[in-house]
Write a protein that holds these residues in place. Structure first.
Motif, mmCIF file in Angstrom:
data_model
loop_
_atom_site.group_PDB
_atom_site.id
_atom_site.type_symbol
_atom_site.label_atom_id
_atom_site.label_comp_id
_atom_site.label_asym_id
_atom_site.label_seq_id
_atom_site.Cartn_x
_atom_site.Cartn_y
_atom_site.Cartn_z
ATOM 1 N N VAL A 127 -38.932 -18.658 65.535
ATOM 2 C CA VAL A 127 -40.351 -18.811 65.232
ATOM 3 C C VAL A 127 -41.013 -17.460 65.033
ATOM 4 C CG1 VAL A 127 -42.543 -19.769 66.041
ATOM 5 C CG2 VAL A 127 -40.394 -20.967 66.522
ATOM 6 N N ASP A 128 -40.550 -16.436 65.750
ATOM 7 C CA ASP A 128 -41.170 -15.112 65.651
ATOM 8 C C ASP A 128 -41.064 -14.539 64.242
ATOM 9 O OD1 ASP A 128 -41.854 -15.203 68.319
ATOM 10 O OD2 ASP A 128 -40.015 -14.194 68.974
ATOM 11 N N THR A 129 -39.971 -14.816 63.543
ATOM 12 C CA THR A 129 -39.774 -14.277 62.194
ATOM 13 C C THR A 129 -39.946 -15.334 61.110
ATOM 14 O OG1 THR A 129 -37.388 -14.672 62.322
ATOM 15 C CG2 THR A 129 -38.187 -12.519 63.061
ATOM 16 N N SER A 130 -40.351 -16.535 61.499
ATOM 17 C CA SER A 130 -40.523 -17.642 60.552
ATOM 18 C C SER A 130 -39.258 -17.880 59.734
ATOM 19 C CB SER A 130 -41.703 -17.377 59.612
ATOM 20 O OG SER A 130 -42.903 -17.246 60.331
ATOM 21 N N SER A 131 -38.102 -17.797 60.397
ATOM 22 C CA SER A 131 -36.834 -18.011 59.705
ATOM 23 C C SER A 131 -36.118 -19.216 60.302
ATOM 24 C CB SER A 131 -35.939 -16.775 59.812
ATOM 25 O OG SER A 131 -35.600 -16.510 61.154
ATOM 26 N N TYR A 132 -35.390 -19.917 59.414
ATOM 27 C CA TYR A 132 -34.694 -21.139 59.797
ATOM 28 C C TYR A 132 -33.325 -21.115 59.141
ATOM 29 C CZ TYR A 132 -39.433 -22.335 61.056
ATOM 30 O OH TYR A 132 -40.683 -22.299 61.611
ATOM 31 N N THR A 133 -32.283 -21.403 59.940
ATOM 32 C CA THR A 133 -30.912 -21.174 59.487
ATOM 33 C C THR A 133 -30.065 -22.429 59.601
ATOM 34 O OG1 THR A 133 -31.037 -18.857 60.190
ATOM 35 C CG2 THR A 133 -28.840 -19.760 59.825
ATOM 36 N N ILE A 134 -29.270 -22.680 58.546
ATOM 37 C CA ILE A 134 -28.204 -23.683 58.617
ATOM 38 C C ILE A 134 -26.922 -22.924 58.926
ATOM 39 C CG2 ILE A 134 -26.958 -25.501 57.433
ATOM 40 C CD1 ILE A 134 -29.296 -25.826 55.555
ATOM 41 N N LEU A 135 -26.289 -23.234 60.047
ATOM 42 C CA LEU A 135 -25.064 -22.556 60.463
ATOM 43 C C LEU A 135 -23.839 -23.272 59.913
ATOM 44 C CD1 LEU A 135 -26.082 -22.035 64.204
ATOM 45 C CD2 LEU A 135 -26.187 -20.325 62.380
ATOM 46 N N ASN A 136 -22.751 -22.513 59.767
ATOM 47 C CA ASN A 136 -21.442 -23.075 59.423
ATOM 48 C C ASN A 136 -21.546 -24.044 58.247
ATOM 49 O OD1 ASN A 136 -18.679 -23.471 59.666
ATOM 50 N ND2 ASN A 136 -18.910 -25.136 61.155
ATOM 51 N N LEU A 137 -21.955 -23.506 57.094
ATOM 52 C CA LEU A 137 -22.170 -24.342 55.910
ATOM 53 C C LEU A 137 -20.906 -25.105 55.502
ATOM 54 C CD1 LEU A 137 -24.244 -21.851 53.747
ATOM 55 C CD2 LEU A 137 -25.070 -24.051 54.602
ATOM 56 N N THR A 138 -21.109 -26.336 55.027
ATOM 57 C CA THR A 138 -20.024 -27.155 54.492
ATOM 58 C C THR A 138 -20.371 -27.538 53.060
ATOM 59 O OG1 THR A 138 -20.977 -29.273 55.172
ATOM 60 C CG2 THR A 138 -19.664 -28.086 56.804
ATOM 61 N N HIS A 139 -19.401 -28.095 52.340
ATOM 62 C CA HIS A 139 -19.654 -28.529 50.972
ATOM 63 C C HIS A 139 -20.778 -29.562 50.914
ATOM 64 C CE1 HIS A 139 -16.534 -26.339 48.872
ATOM 65 N NE2 HIS A 139 -15.625 -26.753 49.720
ATOM 66 N N SER A 140 -20.897 -30.371 51.979
ATOM 67 C CA SER A 140 -21.929 -31.412 51.993
ATOM 68 C C SER A 140 -23.336 -30.830 52.072
ATOM 69 C CB SER A 140 -21.697 -32.373 53.158
ATOM 70 O OG SER A 140 -21.791 -31.677 54.401
ATOM 71 N N ASP A 141 -23.464 -29.539 52.396
ATOM 72 C CA ASP A 141 -24.784 -28.899 52.444
ATOM 73 C C ASP A 141 -25.253 -28.468 51.059
ATOM 74 O OD1 ASP A 141 -25.069 -29.067 55.272
ATOM 75 O OD2 ASP A 141 -23.720 -27.354 55.492
ATOM 76 N N SER A 142 -24.387 -28.533 50.057
ATOM 77 C CA SER A 142 -24.787 -28.181 48.697
ATOM 78 C C SER A 142 -25.814 -29.177 48.191
ATOM 79 C CB SER A 142 -23.576 -28.177 47.764
ATOM 80 O OG SER A 142 -22.634 -27.206 48.146
ATOM 81 N N GLY A 143 -26.815 -28.660 47.480
ATOM 82 C CA GLY A 143 -27.821 -29.542 46.913
ATOM 83 C C GLY A 143 -29.179 -28.891 46.821
ATOM 84 N N PRO A 144 -30.182 -29.638 46.355
ATOM 85 C CA PRO A 144 -31.538 -29.091 46.184
ATOM 86 C C PRO A 144 -32.334 -29.094 47.487
ATOM 87 C CG PRO A 144 -31.441 -31.333 45.325
ATOM 88 C CD PRO A 144 -30.043 -30.991 45.784
ATOM 89 N N TYR A 145 -33.073 -28.015 47.709
ATOM 90 C CA TYR A 145 -33.942 -27.868 48.883
ATOM 91 C C TYR A 145 -35.337 -27.467 48.399
ATOM 92 C CZ TYR A 145 -29.711 -27.848 51.774
ATOM 93 O OH TYR A 145 -28.526 -28.176 52.400
ATOM 94 N N ARG A 146 -36.330 -27.729 49.272
ATOM 95 C CA ARG A 146 -37.706 -27.381 48.919
ATOM 96 C C ARG A 146 -38.419 -26.790 50.123
ATOM 97 N NH1 ARG A 146 -42.342 -31.262 46.114
ATOM 98 N NH2 ARG A 146 -43.840 -29.576 45.678
ATOM 99 N N GLU A 147 -39.142 -25.687 49.887
ATOM 100 C CA GLU A 147 -39.986 -25.064 50.908
ATOM 101 C C GLU A 147 -41.448 -25.286 50.519
ATOM 102 O OE1 GLU A 147 -36.990 -21.206 51.516
ATOM 103 O OE2 GLU A 147 -38.906 -21.024 50.461
#
Length: 406
Positions: A82-102
């Motif tokens: 929260v201090d740096t306003s950053s958000y992380t997906i760890l240990n990416l897999t092929h299923s994480d591929s796709g469109p995202y929106r902020e």
């Protein structure tokens, strides 16, 4: 009819614009990806689209809500700071591929809206740099491509701070990077990207994604750089190094620098920079030898300037048509490198480098200091120089040979 034509053109331009705005992020399987959101916002939302379903990964107004639609296996790999306003997906897999929106809001108004596509590949490989000349074609290789796999070509987008990419092709045949649709083509047998009529906008990094049923098997990046030019001169002569990569849209003028010392040359009196941003040497000295770079935007144009003492009488070689002639550079071992330059009778006194300018298939240049010309003809008559450099690219020696037609 004219209205239909104009509508078609506007529609094509709109499709190009939409493709150009798409950001593609490439990451290796098992590695993390971090979203960095702007600070001083009331609330932000990061979501992902899976088909028709929209998954909310983070809602800063209600982190880790029990009603979150994120699957449990993915929620366990999400991390926030929260201090740096950053958000992380760890240990990416092929299923994480796709469109995202902020999306972010401040006092009810949307202040941040960003669409990205994350592509997760099994392997990421940084390939070699490929050099090309302006106005000429070049093929960029795609390592790992095979007949039974699909290939997607991407081009690095310099508008963003982090490494992002845009699609070169909207489909297998239509280029979305240029209006004439013809300058980019995929070579059928090799999956290489052929760029015809290279322009300054083409000098960036490209990425070949090898796909298998929508899954990225490998990512292979290739950098396209401007071919450097070698120039030979003697002391007290003049030299002009043109900067041909300037663009009217550049915010800053080109900057000249000399490698090794890192010396900024834009405001120097000798050499000086003229109104066309060319670097001008009015009376060359030995210490002017070296690498020079003109940088405009994100592109650099390189020159290797060899300034040598005035040479003595040349050696003379006689030849007849069809022979093979070998010229030897006796001092090649005294320096860190050496090059051959040619001033043939058919080049109107201009001097060309064997390594960076000549494309004579019958001329071969070897590391042992020899230059071999096979099946020689009258057009090969002229003067040949071997220039030896030290490790700072200062001229150590020069030898001249004149080929004379019998």
């Amino acid at each position: 009819m004219a209205a239909v034509t104009e509508l078609s053109f506007l529609l094509f331009a709109l499709i190009n614009y939409i493709h150009a705005q798409e950001q593609i992020i490439i990451r290796q399987k098992g590695h993390p990806y971090t979203f960095f959101l702007p600070e001083n916002t009331n609330s932000c939302l990061i979501s992902r689209s899976v088909g028709e379903e929209k998954l909310v990964l983070w809602n800063t107004s209600d982190l880790w809500s029990n009603s979150s639609s994120v699957p449990e296996h993915l929620k366990q790999r999400l991390d926030s700071d929260v201090d740096t306003s950053s958000y992380t997906i760890l240990n990416l897999t092929h299923s994480d591929s796709g469109p995202y929106r902020e999306e972010c809001w401040t006092e009810g108004n949307v202040t941040h809206d960003n669409n990205i596509t994350i592509t997760v590949c099994t392997t990421l490989t940084h390939g070699i740099a490929i050099s090309a000349r302006l106005g000429e074609p070049v093929d960029l290789p795609c390592e790992g491509a095979a007949d039974n796999l699909d290939v997607q070509w991407l081009k690095q987008d310099s508008r963003y701070e982090q490494e992002t990419w845009s699609r070169v092709f909207g489909d297998n045949t239509t280029s979305v990077m240029d209006n004439d649709r013809g300058r980019y083509q995929v070579v059928t047998n090799t999956s290489a990207l052929r760029v015809s009529n290279v322009t300054t906008t083409d000098f960036t990094e490209y990425n070949c994604l090898v796909m298998n049923q929508q899954q990225c098997v490998s990512s292979y990046s290739v950098e396209l750089i401007l071919h450097y030019k070698m120039i030979y001169r003697s002391v007290e002569e003049t030299a002009v190094l043109p900067c041909t990569i300037t663009d009217s849209t550049d915010e800053q003028p080109p900057r000249w620098s000399k490698r090794i010392s890192g010396q900024e040359l834009h405001n120097q009196t000798d050499p000086s920079v003229d109104q066309n941003y060319s670097l001008v040497f009015s009376s060359l000295m030995l210490n002017h030898s070296g690498w020079y770079s003109c940088k405009a935007s994100r592109i650099e144009q390189h020159y290797l300037l060899a300034v040598c003492p005035k040479f003595g009488p040349p050696a003379v070689e006689l030849f007849s048509e069809g022979e093979e002639v070998t010229l030897r550079c006796r001092d090649w071992g005294k320096g860190g490198d050496h090059d051959w330059f040619i001033k043939s009778n058919r080049t109107e006194g201009r001097i060309f480098s064997v390594r960076s300018d000549q494309r004579m298939s019958r001329v071969s240049w070897y590391d042992n200091g020899s230059l071999v010309i096979s099946n020689i003809s009258v057009g090969d008559a002229g003067e040949y120089w071997c220039v030896v450099y030290d490790y700072d690219y200062q001229c150590v020696s020069t030898e001249r040979t004149v080929l004379v037609w019998l």
